[in-house]
Design a protein around this motif. Structure first.
Motif, PDB file in Angstrom:
ATOM      1  N   GLY A  23       0.818  -1.218   0.000  1.00 28.27           N
ATOM      2  CA  GLY A  23       0.000   0.000   0.000  1.00 28.27           C
ATOM      3  C   GLY A  23       0.846   1.258   0.000  1.00 28.27           C
ATOM      4  N   THR A  70       0.860   5.649  -2.151  1.00 29.27           N
ATOM      5  CA  THR A  70       0.647   6.975  -1.560  1.00 29.27           C
ATOM      6  C   THR A  70       1.982   7.689  -1.391  1.00 29.27           C
ATOM      7  OG1 THR A  70      -0.176   8.215   0.330  1.00 29.27           O
ATOM      8  CG2 THR A  70       0.532   5.952   0.788  1.00 29.27           C
ATOM      9  N   ILE A  97      -6.923   4.617  -0.594  1.00 26.77           N
ATOM     10  CA  ILE A  97      -5.560   5.057  -0.269  1.00 26.77           C
ATOM     11  C   ILE A  97      -5.404   6.536  -0.592  1.00 26.77           C
ATOM     12  CG2 ILE A  97      -3.114   4.728  -0.792  1.00 26.77           C
ATOM     13  CD1 ILE A  97      -3.740   1.801  -1.346  1.00 26.77           C
TER      14      ILE A  97
END
Lengths: 428, 128
Positions: free
Chosen positions: A122, A126, A411
């Protein structure tokens, strides 16, 4: 307007007895931050925590991300009209604490929040996983209305970022970049042979949790107007947009808008970047008509040859984007639009809720419906129980082992429509 | 004749005022609100607010409010285009995943968001 942007590299953040910068380490006084936040009597409790790149930490539900900055010279202060007086900013010198941010978290509503993973798959989606994040987890007093809670969280983040930014005022920056935009006629005189390019900057302005502020004004109440690009770097535009984590513009995105920076890189070489037109994305269709009429009118009035138009959010703003594109093109001004996609999990469905043949130059920030499995993290800053109820999360998406299967929508910044991310699509 | 709010949101229905008429589709779906708006648009009503208002996705929030004008003489082509594209978008989202059965607290949050979004449009519409 001429702005010197002094970047101070920060490689570590630690709690300390006073807030100061020393050898690329930022020390922050936790008690000072807490007492500043608790001055607001809408807030019952705040936790202040630090999340560093590589930590097995998940931050959620993220409301805003803010970069600490401070005005060193020139008129006004950062976040004019909100934290500082409503002086016109964008001139002089501003110092930036690079590599650090203030992240606000709060369960304002029981759905639709953002995730920042500091490591794991993840983290790649970002940009904020690469920063040292000072996280403020803010609980409201009992029975506080949602809009008051949102305002309290927003203000807490801005005040703390301003406080921390001051630590950089007397520090010699690692790097100083100079950005200058001259008054229109001077700019045209300076580069008479280069195409005149502008930037139409669409701001999310639909209502509760969907707002953006310009010099302290709720941008749904504005008609399109002109800004010098350096005003944005001094915090003239800030986010009150808490919905659609993947493609909302946090305050950090506004401060570091990559479209503005890239246009400056080409300024005086390939193009003449003459300025920004800000506009809004309202719910009432007549407001959309008025605003898109005005962006087209201003593009023509400024004598532009081309513009980049960026969008913020999902659905409704697709119509503003296409209206802007069509009307600006009809004035003889070329457009490139920047958006993201909700093209289904396989990416095969139509991406936008509106379209037009004149929208023939499109940059995408990626497909927000794409699926990702986020492994469990050792530490959660905020509230994980909300992950099950956020945009793109499924019922039961929180698995027994702590992993979650979600769409990229969850996200923060994953498919950002300013291009502040890695995802895109190339058509061959 | 006044403009009409088509809604399935109880908070919008309870907050109704004299400035607009209201059609309340109690316990009906988000998509039903769009379909009724489409039927009216094809009969000559004009769309006043965007059917996909809000960044909350159509398979997240169960609530939707849309405002249309009174019946006009001619069918408005822009309104047809926007409502049809919006219906396609809603169906796309629902085909991937149905709207979850939310708790009462979360339903109230969704009601509030939809209420605030339509309220911002009503403020723009009725300032003169």
């Amino acid at each position: 307007m001429r702005l010197e942007l002094g970047k101070i590299n920060i490689s570590d953040v630690q709690f300390g007895s006073i807030t100061k910068l020393e050898n690329e380490t930022l020390y922050v006084n936790k008690d000072e931050i807490i007492s500043l936040i608790m001055q607001d009597d809408h807030i019952k409790h705040v936790e202040v925590e630090i999340a560093k790149p590589g930590d097995e930490t998940r931050i959620t539900p993220v409301k805003d991300v803010i970069e600490p900055r401070v005005k060193v010279s020139g008129e006004g202060g950062i976040f004019p009209g909100i934290v500082n007086k409503v002086t016109t900013v964008g001139c002089g010198r501003t110092h930036v604490l690079k590599g650090v941010s203030v992240v606000t978290c709060g369960k304002i509503v029981g759905f639709q929040e953002g995730i920042i993973d500091m490591s794991g798959p993840g983290a790649d989606y970002t940009p904020f996983s690469k920063l040292n994040n000072i996280c403020l987890v803010i609980d409201p007093i009992d029975e506080l209305k949602q809009h008051e809670y949102e305002a309290a969280v927003r203000m807490a983040g801005l005040k703390v970022a301003t406080l921390i930014g001051k630590a950089g005022k007397e520090v010699e920056p690692n790097e100083v970049e100079i950005y200058e935009t001259k008054p229109l006629l001077e700019s045209i005189d300076e580069y008479p042979d280069l195409p005149k390019v502008g930037y139409v900057y669409m701001l999310q302005t639909q209502g509760l949790l969907h707002d953006t502020y310009v010099y302290g004004v709720d941008a749904k109440k504005i008609v399109p107007t002109i800004l010098y690009p350096t005003e944005v770097m001094d915090g003239a535009i800030l986010s009150g947009n808490c919905v659609s984590a993947c493609d909302k513009n946090t305050t950090y995105h506004h401060q570091n808008n990559p479209i503005i920076h890239d246009l400056y890189k080409k300024h005086g070489k390939d193009i003449n970047f003459v300025g920004i037109i800000i506009t809004n994305e309202n719910v009432y269709l007549a407001d959309k008509e008025r605003s898109s009429n005005w962006t087209a009118k201003l593009c023509k009035y400024l004598g532009l040859d081309g513009v980049i138009v960026s969008q913020e959010g999902f659905g409704n703003p697709d119509t503003d984007l296409i209206m802007n594109c069509k009307k600006i093109e009809s004035q003889g001004v070329k457009t490139v639009i920047v958006t993201d996609e909700y093209a289904g999990r396989d990416g095969a469905s139509q991406s936008l809720a509106d379209a037009d043949p004149l929208a023939n130059a499109v940059v995408t920030g990626g497909n927000a419906n794409e699926i990702i499995v986020l492994p469990p993290m050792k530490k959660v800053i905020g509230m994980l129980d909300y992950v099950d109820k956020i945009a793109g999360g499924f019922d039961g998406s929180l698995r027994e082992d702590g992993s979650i299967e979600v769409e990229l929508q969850v996200i923060t910044g994953a498919t950002n429509e300013l291009g502040f991310n890695k995802l895109s699509t190339i058509e061959f | 004749m006044k403009n009409t709010i088509i809604t399935n949101n109880p908070k919008v229905f309870e907050g109704k005022q004299d400035k607009t008429d209201i059609i309340y589709l109690k316990d009906d779906s988000y998509l039903s609100v769009l379909l009724l708006a489409r039927d009216k648009i094809h009969k000559g009503h004009k769309l006043l607010t965007h059917p996909l208002s809000g960044s909350v996705k159509p398979n997240e929030t169960p609530y939707k409010s849309i405002i249309v004008t009174e019946k006009k003489k001619e069918v408005d082509i822009d309104s047809i285009r926007i409502i049809e594209e919006s219906i396609q978008t809603v169906k796309k989202f629902l085909s991937t995943k149905k709207t979850p059965l939310w708790t009462d607290k979360i339903l109230k949050d969704f009601q509030l968001i939809d209420y605030c979004l339509i309220q911002s449009a009503i403020e723009s519409m009725t300032q003169f």
